[in-house]
Design a protein around this motif. Structure first.
Motif, PDB file in Angstrom:
ATOM      1  N   MET A 204       0.823  -1.209   0.000  1.00 22.21           N
ATOM      2  CA  MET A 204       0.000   0.000   0.000  1.00 22.21           C
ATOM      3  C   MET A 204       0.855   1.255   0.000  1.00 22.21           C
ATOM      4  O   MET A 204       0.570   2.214  -0.677  1.00 22.21           O
ATOM      5  CB  MET A 204      -0.955  -0.013   1.186  1.00 22.21           C
ATOM      6  CG  MET A 204      -0.279  -0.104   2.528  1.00 22.21           C
ATOM      7  SD  MET A 204      -1.506  -0.338   3.842  1.00 22.21           S
ATOM      8  CE  MET A 204      -0.440  -0.941   5.130  1.00 22.21           C
ATOM      9  N   THR A 205       1.955   1.227   0.792  1.00 23.13           N
ATOM     10  CA  THR A 205       2.835   2.385   0.734  1.00 23.13           C
ATOM     11  C   THR A 205       4.080   2.039  -0.078  1.00 23.13           C
ATOM     12  O   THR A 205       5.105   2.657   0.056  1.00 23.13           O
ATOM     13  CB  THR A 205       3.243   2.839   2.144  1.00 23.13           C
ATOM     14  OG1 THR A 205       3.470   1.688   2.910  1.00 23.13           O
ATOM     15  CG2 THR A 205       2.154   3.673   2.764  1.00 23.13           C
TER      16      THR A 205
ATOM     17  N   ARG B  95      12.318 -20.519  -6.547  1.00 23.35           N
ATOM     18  CA  ARG B  95      11.915 -19.256  -5.917  1.00 23.35           C
ATOM     19  C   ARG B  95      11.228 -19.500  -4.577  1.00 23.35           C
ATOM     20  O   ARG B  95      11.454 -18.767  -3.610  1.00 23.35           O
ATOM     21  CB  ARG B  95      10.996 -18.465  -6.856  1.00 23.35           C
ATOM     22  CG  ARG B  95      11.743 -17.876  -8.053  1.00 23.35           C
ATOM     23  CD  ARG B  95      10.842 -17.017  -8.916  1.00 23.35           C
ATOM     24  NE  ARG B  95       9.750 -17.777  -9.501  1.00 23.35           N
ATOM     25  CZ  ARG B  95       8.469 -17.491  -9.325  1.00 23.35           C
ATOM     26  NH1 ARG B  95       8.127 -16.443  -8.609  1.00 23.35           N
ATOM     27  NH2 ARG B  95       7.536 -18.232  -9.872  1.00 23.35           N
TER      28      ARG B  95
ATOM     29  N   GLN C 265      12.419 -18.111  -0.938  1.00 21.42           N
ATOM     30  CA  GLN C 265      11.611 -17.236  -0.093  1.00 21.42           C
ATOM     31  C   GLN C 265      11.489 -17.783   1.311  1.00 21.42           C
ATOM     32  O   GLN C 265      11.461 -17.023   2.282  1.00 21.42           O
ATOM     33  CB  GLN C 265      10.213 -17.071  -0.703  1.00 21.42           C
ATOM     34  CG  GLN C 265      10.192 -16.286  -1.997  1.00 21.42           C
ATOM     35  CD  GLN C 265      10.402 -14.819  -1.755  1.00 21.42           C
ATOM     36  OE1 GLN C 265      10.207 -14.320  -0.661  1.00 21.42           O
ATOM     37  NE2 GLN C 265      10.814 -14.102  -2.782  1.00 21.42           N
ATOM     38  N   SER C 266      11.341 -19.086   1.435  1.00 26.06           N
ATOM     39  CA  SER C 266      11.146 -19.648   2.763  1.00 26.06           C
ATOM     40  C   SER C 266      11.444 -21.135   2.729  1.00 26.06           C
ATOM     41  O   SER C 266      10.707 -21.900   2.125  1.00 26.06           O
ATOM     42  CB  SER C 266       9.699 -19.388   3.206  1.00 26.06           C
ATOM     43  OG  SER C 266       9.375 -20.210   4.298  1.00 26.06           O
TER      44      SER C 266
ATOM     45  N   PHE D  71       5.323  10.086  -0.688  1.00 24.92           N
ATOM     46  CA  PHE D  71       4.209  10.095   0.266  1.00 24.92           C
ATOM     47  C   PHE D  71       4.373  11.200   1.304  1.00 24.92           C
ATOM     48  O   PHE D  71       3.507  11.420   2.109  1.00 24.92           O
ATOM     49  CB  PHE D  71       4.112   8.744   0.973  1.00 24.92           C
ATOM     50  CG  PHE D  71       3.993   7.597   0.015  1.00 24.92           C
ATOM     51  CD1 PHE D  71       2.911   7.507  -0.842  1.00 24.92           C
ATOM     52  CD2 PHE D  71       4.977   6.613  -0.038  1.00 24.92           C
ATOM     53  CE1 PHE D  71       2.800   6.468  -1.727  1.00 24.92           C
ATOM     54  CE2 PHE D  71       4.863   5.564  -0.923  1.00 24.92           C
ATOM     55  CZ  PHE D  71       3.776   5.492  -1.768  1.00 24.92           C
TER      56      PHE D  71
ATOM     57  N   LYS E 142       5.660  10.931   3.851  1.00 25.68           N
ATOM     58  CA  LYS E 142       5.719  10.233   5.142  1.00 25.68           C
ATOM     59  C   LYS E 142       6.364   8.885   4.868  1.00 25.68           C
ATOM     60  O   LYS E 142       6.080   8.290   3.838  1.00 25.68           O
ATOM     61  CB  LYS E 142       4.318   9.977   5.706  1.00 25.68           C
ATOM     62  CG  LYS E 142       3.524  11.211   6.012  1.00 25.68           C
ATOM     63  CD  LYS E 142       3.720  11.621   7.453  1.00 25.68           C
ATOM     64  CE  LYS E 142       3.410  13.062   7.730  1.00 25.68           C
ATOM     65  NZ  LYS E 142       2.458  13.708   6.887  1.00 25.68           N
TER      66      LYS E 142
ATOM     67  N   PRO F  37       4.924   2.674   7.019  1.00 25.58           N
ATOM     68  CA  PRO F  37       4.974   2.230   8.410  1.00 25.58           C
ATOM     69  C   PRO F  37       6.058   1.200   8.699  1.00 25.58           C
ATOM     70  O   PRO F  37       6.705   1.276   9.729  1.00 25.58           O
ATOM     71  CB  PRO F  37       3.585   1.636   8.643  1.00 25.58           C
ATOM     72  CG  PRO F  37       2.966   1.471   7.304  1.00 25.58           C
ATOM     73  CD  PRO F  37       3.624   2.455   6.404  1.00 25.58           C
TER      74      PRO F  37
ATOM     75  N   VAL G 291       8.681   1.727  11.590  1.00 24.16           N
ATOM     76  CA  VAL G 291       8.790   0.808  12.718  1.00 24.16           C
ATOM     77  C   VAL G 291      10.206   0.268  12.809  1.00 24.16           C
ATOM     78  O   VAL G 291      10.811   0.249  13.877  1.00 24.16           O
ATOM     79  CB  VAL G 291       7.765  -0.340  12.584  1.00 24.16           C
ATOM     80  CG1 VAL G 291       8.063  -1.413  13.623  1.00 24.16           C
ATOM     81  CG2 VAL G 291       6.369   0.213  12.794  1.00 24.16           C
TER      82      VAL G 291
ATOM     83  N   ARG H 118      12.434   2.766  14.240  1.00 23.95           N
ATOM     84  CA  ARG H 118      12.258   2.948  15.680  1.00 23.95           C
ATOM     85  C   ARG H 118      12.892   1.805  16.446  1.00 23.95           C
ATOM     86  O   ARG H 118      13.479   2.001  17.497  1.00 23.95           O
ATOM     87  CB  ARG H 118      10.775   2.982  16.046  1.00 23.95           C
ATOM     88  CG  ARG H 118      10.059   4.082  15.396  1.00 23.95           C
ATOM     89  CD  ARG H 118       9.385   4.982  16.424  1.00 23.95           C
ATOM     90  NE  ARG H 118       8.663   5.980  15.690  1.00 23.95           N
ATOM     91  CZ  ARG H 118       8.932   7.261  15.752  1.00 23.95           C
ATOM     92  NH1 ARG H 118       9.860   7.706  16.536  1.00 23.95           N
ATOM     93  NH2 ARG H 118       8.257   8.115  15.027  1.00 23.95           N
ATOM     94  N   GLU H 119      12.708   0.616  15.914  1.00 26.88           N
ATOM     95  CA  GLU H 119      13.228  -0.530  16.642  1.00 26.88           C
ATOM     96  C   GLU H 119      14.749  -0.492  16.700  1.00 26.88           C
ATOM     97  O   GLU H 119      15.347  -0.965  17.651  1.00 26.88           O
ATOM     98  CB  GLU H 119      12.744  -1.835  16.010  1.00 26.88           C
ATOM     99  CG  GLU H 119      11.369  -2.185  16.534  1.00 26.88           C
ATOM    100  CD  GLU H 119      10.716  -3.324  15.801  1.00 26.88           C
ATOM    101  OE1 GLU H 119       9.585  -3.638  16.159  1.00 26.88           O
ATOM    102  OE2 GLU H 119      11.331  -3.893  14.876  1.00 26.88           O
TER     103      GLU H 119
ATOM    104  N   TYR I 247       3.897   6.605  16.242  1.00 22.45           N
ATOM    105  CA  TYR I 247       3.520   7.354  15.040  1.00 22.45           C
ATOM    106  C   TYR I 247       3.087   8.739  15.466  1.00 22.45           C
ATOM    107  O   TYR I 247       2.642   8.954  16.586  1.00 22.45           O
ATOM    108  CB  TYR I 247       2.343   6.699  14.313  1.00 22.45           C
ATOM    109  CG  TYR I 247       2.593   5.327  13.794  1.00 22.45           C
ATOM    110  CD1 TYR I 247       3.793   5.005  13.166  1.00 22.45           C
ATOM    111  CD2 TYR I 247       1.615   4.347  13.896  1.00 22.45           C
ATOM    112  CE1 TYR I 247       4.013   3.745  12.684  1.00 22.45           C
ATOM    113  CE2 TYR I 247       1.829   3.073  13.410  1.00 22.45           C
ATOM    114  CZ  TYR I 247       3.030   2.773  12.800  1.00 22.45           C
ATOM    115  OH  TYR I 247       3.237   1.518  12.321  1.00 22.45           O
TER     116      TYR I 247
ATOM    117  N   PHE J 297       5.024 -14.281  -2.919  1.00 23.66           N
ATOM    118  CA  PHE J 297       4.418 -14.869  -4.116  1.00 23.66           C
ATOM    119  C   PHE J 297       3.026 -14.286  -4.307  1.00 23.66           C
ATOM    120  O   PHE J 297       2.362 -13.888  -3.361  1.00 23.66           O
ATOM    121  CB  PHE J 297       4.292 -16.392  -3.948  1.00 23.66           C
ATOM    122  CG  PHE J 297       5.494 -17.155  -4.434  1.00 23.66           C
ATOM    123  CD1 PHE J 297       6.712 -16.540  -4.577  1.00 23.66           C
ATOM    124  CD2 PHE J 297       5.385 -18.504  -4.745  1.00 23.66           C
ATOM    125  CE1 PHE J 297       7.821 -17.252  -5.016  1.00 23.66           C
ATOM    126  CE2 PHE J 297       6.489 -19.223  -5.184  1.00 23.66           C
ATOM    127  CZ  PHE J 297       7.703 -18.600  -5.318  1.00 23.66           C
TER     128      PHE J 297
END
Lengths: 372, 513
Positions: free
Chosen positions: A1-2, A230, A234-235, A357, A359, A362, A366, A369-370, B56, B355
């Motif tokens: 989204m961001t 792939r 990834q995991s 943005f 900004k 998030p 985060v 900050r951590e 925030y 994925f």
């Protein structure tokens, strides 16, 4: 989204990174009392200002495509194959052994196929040992592949000095490859010879590299094997859950990766030197890491990044030739490009995200900050 | 003094890019009360609390603490304003003692000893006043989860917090530990402290809070007095429509035995035995629920049955033994035997977060010939079409197969896993924490699907730390504690208290039944 929009991620981030690298490079040049604009001029003219320059740029590009693809394939499985250098050198040994096995080759196409098979087989074999150690014994592949680079260099020296060196030759190099093994350069290709009016090192291997890039793309995004590579990357726990065999995946991925690195030898050993010399790969294996990083581990990104590094390589050589700027400057510039496109990628991304943005997203906030 | 609320938020808004996480939030939390904040995942609860704790910065709005407008640019400022926060994931140094953790970051001077002595005394007082007993010299990693949580509360109180915010505090606790926590919170309230409780459990809200605020899609939709509301009303406020809180199901009609487990033992990578010889069976058409506090061997049980890790003992599926050595089996061979697995940790096992949804919809079934165009190339276009159909049938929102798994909410991620595993009509479904991190609307949907699978004559092994879920779905309940099955109960003939005791390792009367 961001997230940054796709186009910004693919185009803008590398461009801004390059801009930063260029600015810092300019500052370094100013600091040693040189004119950055003049230097840039020499680099651009030298690398892209003439068909001759292009001939060299594309030659380097070809090598970097192979090593970049090698790293890309392994990185997609999160296997950091740092051994492209050694694998490319062993590929050169494969080329030499294959080509020297016949007194004369009937046609360059036959020689090309045979040499390519030899190069890929030797590169893959050299990658297979670290792969096995990783898959079965858990020895970290970064460490083992680095060590295998040194072993490869030593093996080559031994082979050149004690086995392949013709009698009464002082230089530690193999004999010249037999008749019929020479690859057509871009100058020899009908049509292209109109552009490349002089002999250039860039040769038909360039087209093999382009095909290889396409095939790697098909492999990673269109085949089941690529899907498994792939997913494993990834995991690993998720791959186990899905029934993807880690041992098999590590082995196959590294064989492909080593094979691609080995194939580079077709370009330099067979296409250019026409004999095996010491340190034939000249660091191209390491540059492949930067190329893959900059190319976002995508074959098409690798093509672009390989060209950029080809340009830097040739442009840098011209600097050493025509100016008083030491040739080491080329290493500085490459280092800065790697630093900004690879290591400081996140910084550039955050900067752009801020612009987009106003900004930080998030996750970044985060994380910051951590750390604080 | 009493007229000023402990916390007042006026018009708080916060956007992340195009996403409005909080819009125009107004909230009054009265002093000396326990105030619940409830809402689905992604409703904006955590963002709001992060603003209050200085993680925030709000785009707009103001924060008043005790009637005074304050700026909270960072967590230090929040602590100065008297706000303490207990996170869902504790922020403790594992190999420090309780005392060292409490003092960490709040030392009085360069020398540690005076601070520690002062803290020791204060801790003793707090322990007496609030039932917050913890051995101050114990190392954190030696403590149970419930005790670790107490240390977090002590940390906040040591920093003189007047307002305590707890984010989903009971997720990791046994019922008994949760009861104890609630006694602590009531004690704090009696001493005039203000408690803000963020949760998605309606029962807790009803049990302990004085007032409750409901958030939905970044907005504060209502604040009501707890005594004047009902779980049904709160659920409706949260979701925006009527929700079925109870699972409708008919009695099970068990058939032949599908899964038989005998003397199963599992050791982890460090050689510690995590499952200590358990035996049970599941028949077709029934759900066996495994209750227990997280970390008592349930995860290992699922992983062994799912083919991820090796074990010793005997496991038969439809009468045939399956390989437990791990050499000739993995997730894929298990699937071939009719076992589907919805893993507990969907983000690390069940899905590849980077994925796209369509790639995840075939994950583990990617060798199925139906997904191949020819020997080499996969039929990507066909898979995308199938994925889209499955996503629609399982109400995945949005039903866009080309979105990455990580861009879906927890509930929708879980629906993608379920769509993949259930549509294969397995004989045995292993399902771990099916509704962890899933919103209420999706919980209802997921529960109905599991019951449907049971009614279609399949066997289901359900592992969950949510006792409510175990009680409402299971046809038989087994409780695991310390790698053993403490007992098996009929859900109709047991209650939370009895199960809670078993979960704490206390075998009650008739435990051998």
């Amino acid at each position: 989204m961001t997230k940054l929009p796709n186009w910004a991620d693919i185009v803008l981030v590398p461009l801004v990174s390059l801009l930063f690298a260029a600015i810092i490079s300019a500052l370094v040049l100013l600091a040693i009392g040189q004119d950055p604009v003049a230097a840039m001029n020499v680099m651009v003219t030298g690398a892209l200002g003439s068909p001759y320059g292009w001939g060299y740029t594309l030659y380097y590009t070809t090598s970097f495509i192979f090593t970049g693809l090698a790293v890309t394939v392994s990185f997609n499985a999160r296997l950091f194959n740092i051994g492209g250098e050694g694998q490319a050198q062993m590929g050169g040994l494969g080329v030499a052994l294959v080509l020297l096995s016949l007194p004369v080759w009937p046609h360059w196409t036959v020689a090309l196929v045979a040499a390519a098979l030899g190069a890929a087989a030797f590169g893959a074999a050299w990658a297979a040992i670290p792969a096995y150690l990783q898959a079965r014994r858990g020895s970290h592949i970064v460490i083992t592949t680095i060590m295998f680079n040194y072993i490869a260099a030593a093996v080559i020296v031994y082979m050149l000095v004690d086995v392949l060196r013709p009698p009464r030759q002082m230089e530690p190099a193999s004999a010249r490859f037999p008749e019929g093994a020479a690859l057509p350069t871009l100058h020899d290709i009908p049509g292209l010879s109109l552009i490349f009016t002089r002999e250039v090192p860039a040769n038909v291997t360039l087209f093999i590299a382009l095909v290889a890039a396409f095939l790697v793309w098909v492999l990673l995004w269109r085949t089941r094997l690529g899907y498994q590579i792939r997913a494993f990357g990834q995991s690993e726990p998720a791959a186990r859950y899905a029934g993807i065999d880690p041992f098999r995946t590590i082995m196959i991925t590294m064989l492909i990766s080593g094979g691609l690195a080995g194939l580079m030898a077709v370009n330099n050993v067979m296409g250019e030197a026409e004999k095996l010399v010491q340190n034939s790969s000249e660091g191209a294996g390491f540059i492949g890491i930067a190329v893959a990083l900059m190319g976002r581990n995508h074959p098409f990104g690798v093509l672009v990044a390989a060209f950029l590094f080809g340009f830097l390589y040739q442009g840098g050589a011209e600097l050493g030739l025509w100016t008083t700027i030491p040739i080491e400057m080329r290493i500085v510039v490459q280092g800065l490009v790697i630093l900004f496109t690879g290591a400081l990628d996140v910084m550039v991304r955050m900067l752009l995200a801020r612009l987009f943005f106003r900004k930080p997203p998030p996750e970044v906030a985060v994380a910051a900050r951590e750390r604080a | 003094m009493t007229t000023n609320p402990a916390i007042e938020l006026r018009g708080i808004s916060k956007a992340f890019g195009p996403v409005q996480a909080n819009s125009d939030i107004n909230l009054r939390v009265e002093r000396g009360t326990i105030h619940g904040i409830i809402g689905e995942n992604g409703a904006g609860k955590s963002t709001l609390m992060s603003i209050l704790y200085g993680f925030y910065k709000a785009d707009a709005g103001e924060i008043l603490i005790g009637g005074q407008p304050v700026a909270i640019p960072d967590s230090q400022a929040a602590i100065r304003a008297g706000i303490g926060m207990v996170f869902q994931h504790f922020k403790l140094v594992q190999n420090f003692t309780v005392l060292e953790n409490v003092v960490l970051g709040a030392e009085d001077g360069a020398l540690l000893r005076p601070s520690l002595a002062k803290a020791r005394k204060l801790l003793a007082d707090l322990a007496r006043d609030y039932e917050l007993e913890v051995d101050p010299d114990e190392v954190i990693e030696e403590l149970s989860v419930g005790h670790q949580q107490r240390v977090e509360i002590l940390k906040a109180l040591y920093r003189q917090a007047d307002i305590l915010i707890l984010d989903e505090p009971t997720g990791v606790l046994t019922p008994a530990e949760a009861d104890h926590l609630f006694r602590i919170l009531r004690g704090l309230k009696e001493q005039g402290k203000t408690v803000v409780l963020i949760t998605h459990k309606l029962r807790e809200i009803m049990e302990i809070t004085d007032a409750v605020s409901v958030m939905r899609r970044g907005e504060m939709v209502a604040t009501v007095t707890t005594a004047e509301t009902s779980p049904e009303q709160l659920a409706e406020l949260m979701v925006g429509r009527k929700v079925l809180l109870r699972v409708d199901k008919t009695p099970a009609v068990p058939g032949r035995t599908v899964l038989e487990v005998e003397n199963l033992r599992v050791s982890d990578a460090d050689g510690v035995e995590r499952v200590k010889g358990i035996s049970f069976s599941i028949r077709a058409g029934e759900i066996l629920g495994i209750a227990g506090v997280a970390g008592n061997g349930q995860s290992q049980l699922l992983e062994v049955l799912g083919g991820i890790s090796p074990a010793t003992g005997t496991v038969r599926v439809n009468g045939d033994a399956i390989d437990l050595s791990g050499r000739h089996s993995n997730g894929q061979t298990r699937r071939a035997r009719g076992i589907a697995h919805v893993p507990e940790d969907r983000q690390h096992l069940g899905l590849i977060m980077d994925f796209m949804a369509w790639e995840n919809v075939i994950f583990g079934y990617h060798n199925d010939p139906a997904y191949q165009k020819n020997r080499l190339i996969m039929d990507n276009a066909g898979i995308v079409r199938e994925a889209q159909a499955k996503m629609k049938r399982f109400d995945v929102r949005p039903p866009i197969p080309t979105l990455q798994a990580k861009s879906f909410s927890g509930g929708n991620q879980q629906k993608i896993v379920l769509a993949r595993e259930l549509e294969r009509a397995p004989d045995l479904l292993l399902v771990g924490q099916p509704t962890r991190g899933v919103d209420i609307g999706a919980i209802e949907f997921i529960h109905q699907r599991l019951i449907e699978l049971r009614d279609a004559g399949k066997a289901v092994l359900l592992v969950s730390v949510e006792l409510d879920e175990i009680l409402s779905l299971s046809d038989r309940i087994a409780v695991m504690f310390d790698g053993r099955i403490m007992g098996e109960r009929d859900p109709a003939a047991t209650n939370e208290r009895e199960l809670g005791l078993l979960m704490a390792g206390i075998a009650g009367e008739g435990a051998a039944a």
